[in-house]
Motif scaffolding. Structure first.
Motif, PDB file in Angstrom:
ATOM      1  N   PHE A  67       0.782  -1.215   0.000  1.00  0.00           N
ATOM      2  CA  PHE A  67       0.000   0.000   0.000  1.00  0.00           C
ATOM      3  C   PHE A  67       0.831   1.290   0.000  1.00  0.00           C
ATOM      4  O   PHE A  67       0.601   2.181  -0.832  1.00  0.00           O
ATOM      5  CB  PHE A  67      -0.955  -0.040   1.183  1.00  0.00           C
ATOM      6  CG  PHE A  67      -1.887   1.094   1.201  1.00  0.00           C
ATOM      7  CD1 PHE A  67      -3.060   1.063   0.455  1.00  0.00           C
ATOM      8  CD2 PHE A  67      -1.584   2.221   1.938  1.00  0.00           C
ATOM      9  CE1 PHE A  67      -3.911   2.140   0.462  1.00  0.00           C
ATOM     10  CE2 PHE A  67      -2.444   3.298   1.938  1.00  0.00           C
ATOM     11  CZ  PHE A  67      -3.610   3.262   1.204  1.00  0.00           C
TER      12      PHE A  67
ATOM     13  N   THR B 243      -5.801   6.399  -2.573  1.00  0.00           N
ATOM     14  CA  THR B 243      -5.857   7.236  -1.361  1.00  0.00           C
ATOM     15  C   THR B 243      -4.994   8.477  -1.505  1.00  0.00           C
ATOM     16  O   THR B 243      -5.306   9.509  -0.930  1.00  0.00           O
ATOM     17  CB  THR B 243      -5.450   6.444  -0.102  1.00  0.00           C
ATOM     18  OG1 THR B 243      -4.162   5.899  -0.306  1.00  0.00           O
ATOM     19  CG2 THR B 243      -6.440   5.340   0.184  1.00  0.00           C
TER      20      THR B 243
ATOM     21  N   PHE C 289     -10.342  -6.742  -1.046  1.00  0.00           N
ATOM     22  CA  PHE C 289     -10.404  -5.613  -0.150  1.00  0.00           C
ATOM     23  C   PHE C 289     -10.434  -4.308  -0.931  1.00  0.00           C
ATOM     24  O   PHE C 289     -11.221  -3.412  -0.662  1.00  0.00           O
ATOM     25  CB  PHE C 289      -9.201  -5.645   0.777  1.00  0.00           C
ATOM     26  CG  PHE C 289      -9.485  -4.966   2.049  1.00  0.00           C
ATOM     27  CD1 PHE C 289     -10.393  -5.518   2.941  1.00  0.00           C
ATOM     28  CD2 PHE C 289      -8.869  -3.774   2.361  1.00  0.00           C
ATOM     29  CE1 PHE C 289     -10.678  -4.885   4.132  1.00  0.00           C
ATOM     30  CE2 PHE C 289      -9.152  -3.142   3.548  1.00  0.00           C
ATOM     31  CZ  PHE C 289     -10.048  -3.685   4.438  1.00  0.00           C
TER      32      PHE C 289
ATOM     33  N   HIS D  20     -13.841  -3.892  -2.674  1.00  0.00           N
ATOM     34  CA  HIS D  20     -14.936  -3.462  -1.822  1.00  0.00           C
ATOM     35  C   HIS D  20     -14.757  -2.042  -1.335  1.00  0.00           C
ATOM     36  O   HIS D  20     -15.698  -1.276  -1.245  1.00  0.00           O
ATOM     37  CB  HIS D  20     -15.039  -4.379  -0.609  1.00  0.00           C
ATOM     38  CG  HIS D  20     -15.474  -5.747  -0.971  1.00  0.00           C
ATOM     39  ND1 HIS D  20     -16.568  -5.999  -1.771  1.00  0.00           N
ATOM     40  CD2 HIS D  20     -14.972  -6.939  -0.640  1.00  0.00           C
ATOM     41  CE1 HIS D  20     -16.715  -7.290  -1.908  1.00  0.00           C
ATOM     42  NE2 HIS D  20     -15.761  -7.891  -1.246  1.00  0.00           N
TER      43      HIS D  20
ATOM     44  N   ARG E  70      -6.555 -14.957   7.837  1.00  0.00           N
ATOM     45  CA  ARG E  70      -5.418 -14.381   8.547  1.00  0.00           C
ATOM     46  C   ARG E  70      -4.638 -15.447   9.306  1.00  0.00           C
ATOM     47  O   ARG E  70      -3.445 -15.338   9.483  1.00  0.00           O
ATOM     48  CB  ARG E  70      -5.910 -13.334   9.553  1.00  0.00           C
ATOM     49  CG  ARG E  70      -6.625 -12.165   8.910  1.00  0.00           C
ATOM     50  CD  ARG E  70      -5.712 -11.385   8.045  1.00  0.00           C
ATOM     51  NE  ARG E  70      -6.203 -11.323   6.686  1.00  0.00           N
ATOM     52  CZ  ARG E  70      -5.465 -10.912   5.663  1.00  0.00           C
ATOM     53  NH1 ARG E  70      -4.219 -10.541   5.859  1.00  0.00           N
ATOM     54  NH2 ARG E  70      -5.961 -10.903   4.465  1.00  0.00           N
TER      55      ARG E  70
ATOM     56  N   PHE F 139     -15.553  -6.935   4.209  1.00  0.00           N
ATOM     57  CA  PHE F 139     -15.705  -5.506   4.108  1.00  0.00           C
ATOM     58  C   PHE F 139     -17.169  -5.022   4.058  1.00  0.00           C
ATOM     59  O   PHE F 139     -17.563  -4.145   4.822  1.00  0.00           O
ATOM     60  CB  PHE F 139     -14.930  -5.018   2.887  1.00  0.00           C
ATOM     61  CG  PHE F 139     -14.926  -3.557   2.773  1.00  0.00           C
ATOM     62  CD1 PHE F 139     -14.008  -2.793   3.494  1.00  0.00           C
ATOM     63  CD2 PHE F 139     -15.852  -2.920   1.976  1.00  0.00           C
ATOM     64  CE1 PHE F 139     -14.026  -1.425   3.415  1.00  0.00           C
ATOM     65  CE2 PHE F 139     -15.869  -1.552   1.894  1.00  0.00           C
ATOM     66  CZ  PHE F 139     -14.962  -0.800   2.610  1.00  0.00           C
TER      67      PHE F 139
ATOM     68  N   ASP G  84     -10.386  -6.485  11.628  1.00  0.00           N
ATOM     69  CA  ASP G  84      -9.925  -5.294  10.930  1.00  0.00           C
ATOM     70  C   ASP G  84     -10.688  -4.979   9.648  1.00  0.00           C
ATOM     71  O   ASP G  84     -10.878  -3.822   9.300  1.00  0.00           O
ATOM     72  CB  ASP G  84      -8.426  -5.388  10.609  1.00  0.00           C
ATOM     73  CG  ASP G  84      -7.596  -4.739  11.689  1.00  0.00           C
ATOM     74  OD1 ASP G  84      -8.139  -3.895  12.424  1.00  0.00           O
ATOM     75  OD2 ASP G  84      -6.406  -5.074  11.809  1.00  0.00           O
ATOM     76  N   VAL G  85     -11.112  -6.019   8.961  1.00  0.00           N
ATOM     77  CA  VAL G  85     -11.910  -5.781   7.756  1.00  0.00           C
ATOM     78  C   VAL G  85     -13.208  -5.112   8.129  1.00  0.00           C
ATOM     79  O   VAL G  85     -13.675  -4.200   7.450  1.00  0.00           O
ATOM     80  CB  VAL G  85     -12.277  -7.076   6.996  1.00  0.00           C
ATOM     81  CG1 VAL G  85     -11.732  -7.036   5.594  1.00  0.00           C
ATOM     82  CG2 VAL G  85     -11.836  -8.312   7.728  1.00  0.00           C
TER      83      VAL G  85
ATOM     84  N   HIS H  51     -12.614  -1.577   8.822  1.00  0.00           N
ATOM     85  CA  HIS H  51     -12.436  -0.796   7.614  1.00  0.00           C
ATOM     86  C   HIS H  51     -13.767  -0.526   6.924  1.00  0.00           C
ATOM     87  O   HIS H  51     -13.989   0.532   6.342  1.00  0.00           O
ATOM     88  CB  HIS H  51     -11.471  -1.507   6.678  1.00  0.00           C
ATOM     89  CG  HIS H  51     -10.769  -0.568   5.761  1.00  0.00           C
ATOM     90  ND1 HIS H  51      -9.822  -0.945   4.862  1.00  0.00           N
ATOM     91  CD2 HIS H  51     -10.905   0.766   5.603  1.00  0.00           C
ATOM     92  CE1 HIS H  51      -9.396   0.106   4.195  1.00  0.00           C
ATOM     93  NE2 HIS H  51     -10.036   1.156   4.616  1.00  0.00           N
TER      94      HIS H  51
ATOM     95  N   PHE I 279      -4.607  -6.034  10.219  1.00  0.00           N
ATOM     96  CA  PHE I 279      -4.760  -6.337   8.809  1.00  0.00           C
ATOM     97  C   PHE I 279      -3.994  -5.218   8.090  1.00  0.00           C
ATOM     98  O   PHE I 279      -4.414  -4.074   8.083  1.00  0.00           O
ATOM     99  CB  PHE I 279      -6.232  -6.303   8.449  1.00  0.00           C
ATOM    100  CG  PHE I 279      -6.544  -6.746   7.044  1.00  0.00           C
ATOM    101  CD1 PHE I 279      -7.809  -6.587   6.533  1.00  0.00           C
ATOM    102  CD2 PHE I 279      -5.564  -7.340   6.240  1.00  0.00           C
ATOM    103  CE1 PHE I 279      -8.124  -7.002   5.243  1.00  0.00           C
ATOM    104  CE2 PHE I 279      -5.866  -7.743   4.951  1.00  0.00           C
ATOM    105  CZ  PHE I 279      -7.150  -7.571   4.450  1.00  0.00           C
TER     106      PHE I 279
ATOM    107  N   PHE J 199      -3.538  -4.080   5.308  1.00  0.00           N
ATOM    108  CA  PHE J 199      -4.174  -3.230   4.344  1.00  0.00           C
ATOM    109  C   PHE J 199      -4.984  -2.145   5.038  1.00  0.00           C
ATOM    110  O   PHE J 199      -4.907  -0.969   4.688  1.00  0.00           O
ATOM    111  CB  PHE J 199      -5.083  -4.074   3.468  1.00  0.00           C
ATOM    112  CG  PHE J 199      -5.285  -3.461   2.135  1.00  0.00           C
ATOM    113  CD1 PHE J 199      -4.221  -3.385   1.259  1.00  0.00           C
ATOM    114  CD2 PHE J 199      -6.506  -2.944   1.776  1.00  0.00           C
ATOM    115  CE1 PHE J 199      -4.394  -2.802   0.027  1.00  0.00           C
ATOM    116  CE2 PHE J 199      -6.672  -2.367   0.539  1.00  0.00           C
ATOM    117  CZ  PHE J 199      -5.614  -2.287  -0.338  1.00  0.00           C
ATOM    118  N   ALA J 200      -5.731  -2.562   6.042  1.00  0.00           N
ATOM    119  CA  ALA J 200      -6.534  -1.613   6.793  1.00  0.00           C
ATOM    120  C   ALA J 200      -5.621  -0.588   7.451  1.00  0.00           C
ATOM    121  O   ALA J 200      -5.868   0.606   7.420  1.00  0.00           O
ATOM    122  CB  ALA J 200      -7.345  -2.341   7.848  1.00  0.00           C
TER     123      ALA J 200
ATOM    124  N   THR K 137      -4.200   1.791   4.836  1.00  0.00           N
ATOM    125  CA  THR K 137      -5.206   2.609   4.184  1.00  0.00           C
ATOM    126  C   THR K 137      -5.653   3.761   5.062  1.00  0.00           C
ATOM    127  O   THR K 137      -5.883   4.854   4.599  1.00  0.00           O
ATOM    128  CB  THR K 137      -6.453   1.768   3.859  1.00  0.00           C
ATOM    129  OG1 THR K 137      -6.031   0.617   3.186  1.00  0.00           O
ATOM    130  CG2 THR K 137      -7.412   2.557   3.004  1.00  0.00           C
TER     131      THR K 137
END
Lengths: 290, 290
Positions: free
Chosen positions: A183, A216, A239, A242, B37, B183, B208-209, B212, B237, B239-240, B243
DNA sequence: GTGAAAGCGCTAACAG
DNA sequence: CTGTTAGCGCTTTCAC
């Protein structure tokens, strides 16, 4: 008899059985790393194989398959009946050993005219090309491409750029980042695009995480995606999908790879002849109004 | 001799070796599903085990471990030297078979006073409690908790709620969703919170999803996170995390679980005595100003 | 030390 | 069809 079995707690020794019958009922899979997207194909592989009494030996080959050769050597001794490989670039030594082992091999996540045995995947060149054609067809006229320095990722980007070149668009801004893509690197890519002054109208990211990072970055500047900047990712990272109704993606059915590979293995174990190359294709999923 | 070996392409048959020595050098891992996970702990397990010549047999037990028993039966016949299990709830039959097999067993991702053999994980109750204490200490006074109907997720939520209860806060809005968490369910949770009229100042998501999803729900309404609504997730997570600089989380070191489990197995194979329970703990990672 | 022999627990081939 | 026997390719033991 059942009672006696139950009482003594007997259960057949499959390793003796494997030695005697020369059928271990193992399939080995070698993936770069388990947390990567590639490994998701392993889920469907395992499940289908499990239904037929096969078990999976899972090994990791490390970043850019650095350990593939040694891992393969360690695994062949266990006499799996089939090998699931990631990608299509394998060392000569790997190929030689595989030839000696004389077992079904399936290379995945890519396509090649010269497979070791079987292949199930898709063309990364076609992905890049389709991405370019898609964006052009939607009226975009200035582009950027971002990728990480990993073989398949680069090939998607290169195909994207060269397809645009063919229709006369040669000023495609390219950003290359270090493998693996994550990311923050997507955000970094966006920053670099900014620094270059002229932001394109559309950007193709050879990975979905990258795409999400770029997204982002754009959102932080209150840009409208896809209005001001269209972003096309790759891989259908759920992810990302969504999270961003704004993010379009080139979608690949990852479970299909495992499922088809499993069926191919089972058919071969069964003595049947099997299609040597399977192209699972891909589709462009449009979101927002991009 | 080396030349002759090279020419004939000989490589030792580890299945014969395994039968003769009764040491297969296999460790089996049973996880609910590979893309979850939980499976990330498998990466470090595999790597460490591979260094010592052990190979991993990976099997999936399906949603809520429905297939754990049958999968275990299929696997025990292969005589792995150790078993890596996910969670601490296992059927009597599973426990019985494991007892008969007499091999090291490590239950993971949880803690229990009555382990089958060894455990390496953390307390989900403590996670919920810490989440509550953290938010309270930061001055929040109205809360919501969202979870999916999965054992460990529920326990985190319950501990969160009961900890608040103890300090006199009993009106915690609870949203429960179907397993698995994804999500869209996070967004759904946010919608439900909205429908209930009074949105809390802080929400603990047991995933975490989910966190998010709630986050984007809030952002869609132009809410300030964590200003208007603080969101605390669980699991790190990545990604979360990346982001959303706005999203705090209860972080667990997933690779530690695999690494510690691998060391424990190897020590036991080596005849050493090993700590029966290892609590890897967790930490709260604060982001934004929450 | 080195070398031969006896299993490991099954499957498969064979004879009855 | 059922019952026996000979391996599968190693490790380990035991005799030398």
């Amino acid at each position: 008899v059942r009672q006696a079995i139950d009482r003594t707690g007997y259960f057949p020794n499959l390793v003796a059985g494997g030695l005697a019958s020369r059928r271990t009922r193992y399939v080995a899979a070698i993936v770069p790393d388990i947390s990567s997207r590639v490994s998701e194909s392993i889920q469907s592989l395992t499940d289908r194989l499990g239904e037929s009494g096969y078990q999976l030996i899972l090994a990791t080959s490390g970043v850019s398959d650095s350990r593939e050769e040694s891992v393969l050597a360690a695994i062949l001794g266990r006499r799996p009946e089939g090998i699931f490989l990631t990608g299509i670039s394998h060392s000569d030594e790997t190929r030689r050993r595989l030839a000696i082992a004389k077992i079904p091999v399936i290379e995945t996540w890519d396509l090649t005219p010269t497979p070791i045995d079987m292949v199930v995947g898709f063309s990364h060149e076609k992905v890049g090309q389709a991405a370019a054609e898609y964006l052009v067809s939607r009226g975009y006229d200035s582009f950027a491409a971002v990728s990480v320095d990993d073989g398949r990722s680069e090939r998607r980007r290169e195909a994207f750029v060269s397809t645009l070149m063919k229709i006369g668009i040669s000023d495609v801004v390219t950003v290359r980042l270090e493998h693996p893509s994550d990311f923050p690197k997507g955000r970094e890519a966006f920053s670099r695009l900014l620094e270059l002054g002229k932001l394109p109208r559309a950007v193709f990211c050879s990975t979905d995480v990258l795409a999400h990072g770029v997204l982002t970055g754009a959102q932080a500047l209150r840009m409208d995606v896809p209005g001001d900047l269209a972003i096309l990712g790759f891989g259908d990272f759920d992810f990302a999908a969504h999270t961003s109704p704004a993010l379009s993606t080139v979608r690949v059915d990852r479970t299909a790879i495992g499922r088809i590979a499993a069926e191919a293995f089972l058919a071969r174990f069964d003595g049947q002849t099997v299609e040597r190359v399977t192209d699972i294709g891909f589709q462009i999923v449009q979101r927002g109004t991009a």
